[in-house]
Design a protein around this motif. Sequence first.
Motif, PDB file in Angstrom:
ATOM      1  N   ASP A 148       0.938  -1.122   0.097  1.00  0.00           N
ATOM      2  CA  ASP A 148       0.016   0.115  -0.054  1.00  0.00           C
ATOM      3  C   ASP A 148       0.857   1.322  -0.010  1.00  0.00           C
ATOM      4  N   PHE A 149       0.945   1.875  -1.136  1.00  0.00           N
ATOM      5  CA  PHE A 149       2.010   2.961  -1.325  1.00  0.00           C
ATOM      6  C   PHE A 149       1.385   4.199  -0.674  1.00  0.00           C
ATOM      7  N   ASP A 150       0.121   4.266   0.191  1.00  0.00           N
ATOM      8  CA  ASP A 150      -0.350   5.364   0.819  1.00  0.00           C
ATOM      9  C   ASP A 150       0.320   5.266   2.208  1.00  0.00           C
ATOM     10  N   GLN A 151       0.751   4.251   2.366  1.00  0.00           N
ATOM     11  CA  GLN A 151       1.565   4.093   3.800  1.00  0.00           C
ATOM     12  C   GLN A 151       2.917   4.051   3.593  1.00  0.00           C
ATOM     13  N   PRO A 152       3.810   4.334   4.472  1.00  0.00           N
ATOM     14  CA  PRO A 152       5.215   4.323   4.390  1.00  0.00           C
ATOM     15  C   PRO A 152       5.794   2.893   3.975  1.00  0.00           C
ATOM     16  N   VAL A 153       6.858   3.118   2.969  1.00  0.00           N
ATOM     17  CA  VAL A 153       7.235   1.673   2.746  1.00  0.00           C
ATOM     18  C   VAL A 153       9.175   1.958   3.010  1.00  0.00           C
ATOM     19  N   ALA A 154       9.600   0.779   2.988  1.00  0.00           N
ATOM     20  CA  ALA A 154      11.202   1.041   2.988  1.00  0.00           C
ATOM     21  C   ALA A 154      11.587   0.245   1.613  1.00  0.00           C
ATOM     22  N   LEU A 155      12.197   1.251   0.597  1.00  0.00           N
ATOM     23  CA  LEU A 155      12.812   0.481  -0.692  1.00  0.00           C
ATOM     24  C   LEU A 155      14.233   0.279  -0.437  1.00  0.00           C
ATOM     25  N   LEU A 156      14.495  -1.005  -0.447  1.00  0.00           N
ATOM     26  CA  LEU A 156      15.961  -1.449  -0.327  1.00  0.00           C
ATOM     27  C   LEU A 156      16.466  -1.851  -1.639  1.00  0.00           C
ATOM     28  N   ILE A 157      17.603  -0.992  -1.783  1.00  0.00           N
ATOM     29  CA  ILE A 157      18.364  -1.123  -3.164  1.00  0.00           C
ATOM     30  C   ILE A 157      19.839  -1.296  -2.949  1.00  0.00           C
ATOM     31  N   VAL A 158      20.161  -2.402  -2.269  1.00  0.00           N
ATOM     32  CA  VAL A 158      21.416  -2.815  -1.942  1.00  0.00           C
ATOM     33  C   VAL A 158      22.145  -3.787  -2.970  1.00  0.00           C
ATOM     34  N   GLY A 159      23.300  -3.196  -3.555  1.00  0.00           N
ATOM     35  CA  GLY A 159      23.954  -3.951  -4.574  1.00  0.00           C
ATOM     36  C   GLY A 159      23.190  -4.125  -5.592  1.00  0.00           C
ATOM     37  N   VAL A 160      22.331  -2.996  -6.346  1.00  0.00           N
ATOM     38  CA  VAL A 160      21.719  -3.022  -7.358  1.00  0.00           C
ATOM     39  C   VAL A 160      22.196  -1.958  -8.339  1.00  0.00           C
ATOM     40  N   LEU A 161      22.210  -0.735  -7.896  1.00  0.00           N
ATOM     41  CA  LEU A 161      22.356   0.318  -8.835  1.00  0.00           C
ATOM     42  C   LEU A 161      23.738   0.430  -9.629  1.00  0.00           C
ATOM     43  N   HIS A 162      24.646  -0.144  -9.180  1.00  0.00           N
ATOM     44  CA  HIS A 162      25.876  -0.253 -10.034  1.00  0.00           C
ATOM     45  C   HIS A 162      25.641  -1.148 -11.085  1.00  0.00           C
ATOM     46  N   PHE A 163      24.661  -2.076 -11.007  1.00  0.00           N
ATOM     47  CA  PHE A 163      24.404  -2.790 -12.349  1.00  0.00           C
ATOM     48  C   PHE A 163      23.354  -2.271 -13.430  1.00  0.00           C
ATOM     49  N   ILE A 164      23.019  -0.989 -13.016  1.00  0.00           N
ATOM     50  CA  ILE A 164      22.172  -0.346 -13.895  1.00  0.00           C
ATOM     51  C   ILE A 164      22.830   0.599 -14.892  1.00  0.00           C
ATOM     52  N   MET A 165      23.054   0.549 -15.983  1.00  0.00           N
ATOM     53  CA  MET A 165      23.959   1.395 -16.838  1.00  0.00           C
ATOM     54  C   MET A 165      23.155   2.738 -17.101  1.00  0.00           C
ATOM     55  N   ASP A 166      24.033   3.689 -17.423  1.00  0.00           N
ATOM     56  CA  ASP A 166      23.560   4.930 -17.699  1.00  0.00           C
ATOM     57  C   ASP A 166      22.215   5.282 -18.729  1.00  0.00           C
TER      58      ASP A 166
END
Length: 270
Positions: A148-166
Amino acid sequence: MSGDRPAPEGIDPAKPNAARVYDYLLGGKDNYSADRAVAKRMLEVAPENRTLAWFSRKFLTGAARLAAEGGVRQFIDIGAGIPTSPSVYETVAEIDPAVRVASVDYDPVVCVHANAITAGQTGVTPMHADFREPSDLIARLRTEAGIDFDQPVALLIVGVLHFIMDHERPAEILARFSEVMAPGSYVAFTHGSTETDDTFVNQTASDTKGSTAQFVFRSKSEVAKLFDGFDILDPGIVTVQEWLADNLPPTRLVILAGVGHKPEGPGDHG
């Protein structure tokens, strides 16, 4: 590949995979010869990378606990990887057994293991999905994982972003999530830094070019720009060692870590 279990249909075990390389570094058994070869060459250049993998894991669970203690009861673990204990769910369920965790990964091998290991855990929903398709993922998180995005969430993006190219537009992906996340939400992230030892950078580029384990290093300022709209909590965007504790040893692969908090204010939760 003697001694390896047969690969599931559609999986090419001859190509290294980021989740399985990480699994090997953590001491797991769900990896293939190609993954071990990459990991071993990483360890030849920087033997401390096995310790660094555990630092990253400790950051993940620590950030999840911080969000749970801040009142969050919904967790989206992006690039969750092959389940390792203590898991995000095990960590936050200590705060409140009624937490909900969406365990997201685009690797079908990971999802097979996740489904088997989390069977019977009513608070965990393994999902085979791609973070690079945020609108589709957000819709599925609502319908399949009950987020439910109307309530707070925790988005955990550990070890991911450096695999997403520009060219895959990481800033746009994060902006889309920021649009729908309620005030009071958290985002926790790690990212490979341009301060990494050049020998390691070159070795990684050679070993992983064209594979799902291809790596891009970004500067601290570049990483900070990805999280416009979030208040970065103390101690800021720092090495994962600095985030965890004082006096942890430096590593040649430099991993940045940070936790952001979405402030109160107008926003679109649609």
